[in-house]
Structures are given as C-alpha cells and as structure tokens.
Design a protein around this motif. Structure first.
Motif, PDB file in Angstrom:
ATOM      1  N   ALA A   1       0.831  -1.404  -0.093  1.00 47.35           N
ATOM      2  CA  ALA A   1       0.099  -0.093  -0.050  1.00 47.35           C
ATOM      3  C   ALA A   1       0.758   1.323  -0.019  1.00 47.35           C
ATOM      4  O   ALA A   1       0.507   2.363  -0.720  1.00 47.35           O
ATOM      5  CB  ALA A   1      -0.782   0.054   1.171  1.00 47.35           C
ATOM      6  N   VAL A   2       1.996   1.230   0.739  1.00 46.95           N
ATOM      7  CA  VAL A   2       2.690   2.475   1.006  1.00 46.95           C
ATOM      8  C   VAL A   2       3.799   2.670  -0.428  1.00 46.95           C
ATOM      9  O   VAL A   2       3.907   3.444  -0.962  1.00 46.95           O
ATOM     10  CB  VAL A   2       3.721   2.225   2.218  1.00 46.95           C
ATOM     11  CG1 VAL A   2       4.925   3.435   2.158  1.00 46.95           C
ATOM     12  CG2 VAL A   2       2.785   2.342   3.383  1.00 46.95           C
ATOM     13  N   LEU A   3       4.346   1.352  -0.729  1.00 48.76           N
ATOM     14  CA  LEU A   3       5.401   1.520  -2.033  1.00 48.76           C
ATOM     15  C   LEU A   3       4.521   1.763  -3.199  1.00 48.76           C
ATOM     16  O   LEU A   3       5.238   2.111  -4.250  1.00 48.76           O
ATOM     17  CB  LEU A   3       6.220   0.314  -1.895  1.00 48.76           C
ATOM     18  CG  LEU A   3       7.200   0.064  -0.506  1.00 48.76           C
ATOM     19  CD1 LEU A   3       7.836  -1.267  -0.713  1.00 48.76           C
ATOM     20  CD2 LEU A   3       7.967   1.192  -0.438  1.00 48.76           C
ATOM     21  N   SER A   4       3.389   1.455  -3.388  1.00 48.04           N
ATOM     22  CA  SER A   4       2.705   1.708  -4.431  1.00 48.04           C
ATOM     23  C   SER A   4       1.873   3.157  -4.631  1.00 48.04           C
ATOM     24  O   SER A   4       1.393   3.460  -5.829  1.00 48.04           O
ATOM     25  CB  SER A   4       1.592   0.790  -4.794  1.00 48.04           C
ATOM     26  OG  SER A   4       2.090  -0.744  -4.837  1.00 48.04           O
ATOM     27  N   ALA A   5       2.212   3.823  -3.729  1.00 44.24           N
ATOM     28  CA  ALA A   5       1.405   5.289  -3.540  1.00 44.24           C
ATOM     29  C   ALA A   5       2.328   6.581  -3.650  1.00 44.24           C
ATOM     30  O   ALA A   5       1.848   7.303  -3.398  1.00 44.24           O
ATOM     31  CB  ALA A   5       0.606   5.214  -2.444  1.00 44.24           C
ATOM     32  N   LYS A   6       3.535   6.227  -4.284  1.00 48.59           N
ATOM     33  CA  LYS A   6       4.552   7.365  -4.043  1.00 48.59           C
ATOM     34  C   LYS A   6       3.964   8.264  -5.415  1.00 48.59           C
ATOM     35  O   LYS A   6       3.329   7.949  -6.256  1.00 48.59           O
ATOM     36  CB  LYS A   6       5.861   6.781  -4.522  1.00 48.59           C
ATOM     37  CG  LYS A   6       6.438   5.715  -3.473  1.00 48.59           C
ATOM     38  CD  LYS A   6       6.705   6.411  -2.085  1.00 48.59           C
ATOM     39  CE  LYS A   6       7.371   5.611  -1.322  1.00 48.59           C
ATOM     40  NZ  LYS A   6       7.389   6.058   0.247  1.00 48.59           N
ATOM     41  N   MET A   7       4.251   9.696  -4.905  1.00 47.86           N
ATOM     42  CA  MET A   7       3.706  10.557  -5.945  1.00 47.86           C
ATOM     43  C   MET A   7       4.776  11.658  -5.730  1.00 47.86           C
ATOM     44  O   MET A   7       5.492  12.028  -4.869  1.00 47.86           O
ATOM     45  CB  MET A   7       2.428  11.177  -5.666  1.00 47.86           C
ATOM     46  CG  MET A   7       2.224  11.976  -4.512  1.00 47.86           C
ATOM     47  SD  MET A   7       0.417  12.670  -4.475  1.00 47.86           S
ATOM     48  CE  MET A   7      -0.441  11.458  -5.104  1.00 47.86           C
ATOM     49  N   ASP A   8       4.873  12.627  -6.608  1.00 45.21           N
ATOM     50  CA  ASP A   8       5.520  13.933  -6.788  1.00 45.21           C
ATOM     51  C   ASP A   8       5.369  14.911  -5.571  1.00 45.21           C
ATOM     52  O   ASP A   8       4.114  14.937  -4.972  1.00 45.21           O
ATOM     53  CB  ASP A   8       5.292  14.851  -7.900  1.00 45.21           C
ATOM     54  CG  ASP A   8       5.932  16.201  -8.046  1.00 45.21           C
ATOM     55  OD1 ASP A   8       7.349  16.224  -8.439  1.00 45.21           O
ATOM     56  OD2 ASP A   8       5.339  17.116  -7.846  1.00 45.21           O
ATOM     57  N   GLU A   9       6.441  15.059  -4.893  1.00 44.15           N
ATOM     58  CA  GLU A   9       6.336  15.958  -3.638  1.00 44.15           C
ATOM     59  C   GLU A   9       5.687  17.151  -3.529  1.00 44.15           C
ATOM     60  O   GLU A   9       4.846  17.509  -2.686  1.00 44.15           O
ATOM     61  CB  GLU A   9       7.793  16.321  -3.299  1.00 44.15           C
ATOM     62  CG  GLU A   9       8.500  15.078  -2.545  1.00 44.15           C
ATOM     63  CD  GLU A   9       8.112  14.910  -0.823  1.00 44.15           C
ATOM     64  OE1 GLU A   9       8.690  15.998  -0.267  1.00 44.15           O
ATOM     65  OE2 GLU A   9       7.357  14.101  -0.500  1.00 44.15           O
TER      66      GLU A   9
END
Length: 321
Positions: A303-311
């Motif tokens: 859930a965490v590693l799949s939800a990365k986005m631009d800061e």
C-alpha cells in the motif's frame, strides 16, 4: 507457500471508484454467493456500518459486500449505493418481499487531504460495486479507498507522506489467503523493521520517529483532530465459521503491531475483517491466523510503496488549519 494474484481467490470480486481531484474514493469487495465474516476493531474511533452483525453470537448468515471508503462517517453513505447495485443484480437474502444484501463498511478519515467537502456518496458506492461485478483485477496504490490515504501525521499534514491501498495473497496447499488494506495511520510504517514511510522533519529531508515524538511531547497539539484509520480485510477459501474468522481477524492484528508504530491509539479507528468464501478447504485456524498476519504485513508494505507521488503535488493537497 507461493505468492498468487489476489484475484485467484474464488468468491470475491473487487471494484473501485474515486474522485481524483478531491482525493477520496471507495473500494468494494463483493461476495455474490455470500461470505461468513468476523471482525476485530482495535482503534479508538472507527467509522463503521453494520459491524454488530458480525458478532459470533449473532446469526451466521454471511454477508455480500465489504465497503472500504474515505470521507470518515460521511462516507458511510456509499453503502446505500452498494446495496442498490447488489439488489439490481439479484444478490442478497430473499425475504419473500424484498432481496436484502448484507453490507458492512469501514471508512478512513481523509478530509485533511484534497478536499474536506467532497466525500464518497451513494453514487460512488454504486459505481465501485458495479466495477466489482465486472471482475476487474484489483490495483494497489492511490486508488479507490486509498486515494486519500496518508501516514505519519503526528506533526501535521505538511510532515506526513502519501499512502494508499495494497493487496497481497498466497497459497499453501489448497488454502488461499489474501489481504487488502487501506493504510491511513497516525504512525510510521515499517517493513521488516526498516522504516519506509511516515513522519518527516519540517524540511522533509529525513524521517522523525513518531513514537519518540509521542514520548517527547506527551500531549501533542490537535492529536485527536487528525483522525486516522487503517482498515483491512483478510479473504480465504478456507472452511471457517464466524467465531474462527473473528479469531483470524484478531491474530491478523499482529501485522498492524509489527508494521505501524504507534498503532491502535485513540486517534486511530483500526479495523480488520476476515471473510471465508469457501466451504471445502479444511485448515487449522491457528495456522490461518498466523499466515493472515504475514500476508497483511506484505499488503501494508504494498500500500505504501505503490502510492508514491511527486512531492509538490502531495504538499499542494495537504490541508492545514
């Protein structure tokens, strides 16, 4: 033990709907043939619907859908649309006068991210259920109920990080167990004791430790107003009754304790459902509960590693007082 796609677990279908601009959404796990289900609620502030029917002392009829959504208590309206969709498709208990689907729901608090005025409603629930009945493969990340999920909010949204929804499933012999989880925690997220998301310093250049900050501040400002919840579901093809599934849900809570720190605070509404779609595969409940916790750990990580986005995009959606 081998990893399998979550969609290989027979008897459950998953669908999503979301408002990408407002950063909120719905995920529906549909059980067309019904599923015996138990629940464990460990958080201090759950937003939930119909969970009393899962008490092992109540009639063991099984349920037809589990709804995970954003919007806090407002988002509970999504279940109305899910019931409408299920009824239209002939799913539910035939009482002679009407067909009544049994639908339970848990929501996260995502009103501090994206928009506080847009919440999942009946129409969004209907769309998510309709998508579930099309048998789509479930997606991890910032989709469905995970659209507005965040973690590490001990010092406010500007020092938090994006999270989402995650899936993981395994098979041992004939037994299949899968987990889906929306990680919207107050605390930090760990994978095998390595911190992978959570509270950052004010410059967002490094992590702070949420537990140590809790000890240092003792009574953090506005802690309870930054409501959080990690909501998860374990699904299996094992032949378990409601009491056994309640026990499996309770054992699965160990995954929360291993992966989220701190966890189960009064600022969390942590909940875990456990559903059995099968009636033929026999398995020991202790083994199933132990395995479920391990699978849930992997789902939390996903859930965490799949939800990365631009800061910059993330910070633009973090609301402040």
């Amino acid at each position: 033990m081998k990893k399998i796609p979550f969609a290989e677990i027979e008897g459950v279908q998953v669908g999503n709907a979301q408002n990408d601009k407002a950063k909120t959404g719905v995920t529906v796990l549909c059980f067309p043939a019904g599923a015996k289900t138990g629940v464990d609620i460990s958080g201090g502030g759950p937003a939930s619907r119909e969970t009393p029917v899962l008490d092992p002392t109540r009639e063991d009829l099984g349920i037809h859908a589990i709804v995970l959504a954003g919007g806090s208590a407002y988002g509970l309206a999504a279940a109305d649309g899910v019931m409408r969709c299920l009824e239209e498709n002939g799913i539910g208990f035939d009482t002679g006068f009407a067909r009544i689907p049994l639908v339970v729901q848990s929501d996260i608090y995502d009103l501090s991210y994206g928009s506080a005025s847009v919440r999942p409603d009946s129409d969004m629930g209907y769309t998510a259920c309709k998508n579930a009945l099309r048998q789509n493969s479930p997606l991890s990340g910032s989709v469905g109920a995970g659209t507005g999920a965040t973690v590490g909010k001990f010092c406010g949204m500007k020092q938090s990080q994006k999270s989402g929804i995650g899936y993981y499933a395994v098979q041992v012999g004939e037994l299949k167990i899968g987990a889906v989880v929306v990680v919207n925690a107050l605390g930090d997220i760990y994978a095998k004791e390595k911190k992978i998301a959570g509270l950052t310093n004010a410059q967002r250049t490094d992590f702070l430790d949420s537990v140590q900050e809790l000890y240092r501040l003792a009574a953090p400002k506005d802690l309870l107003s930054r409501t959080n919840t990690t909501i998860g579901v374990v699904v299996t093809n094992g032949a378990f009754d409601k009491a056994q599934l309640t026990r499996i849900a309770q054992q699965t809570r160990n995954a929360y304790a291993r992966s989220i720190k701190p966890v189960g605070t009064l600022a969390d509404g942590d909940t875990i459902y456990a559903s059995a779609c099968g009636s033929l595969v026999q398995a020991d409940v202790n083994m199933a509960g132990t395995l479920a916790a391990e699978v849930m750990e992997r789902a939390i990580e996903k859930a965490v590693l799949s939800a990365k986005m631009d800061e910059a995009e993330y910070l633009a959606n973090c609301l402040t007082y």
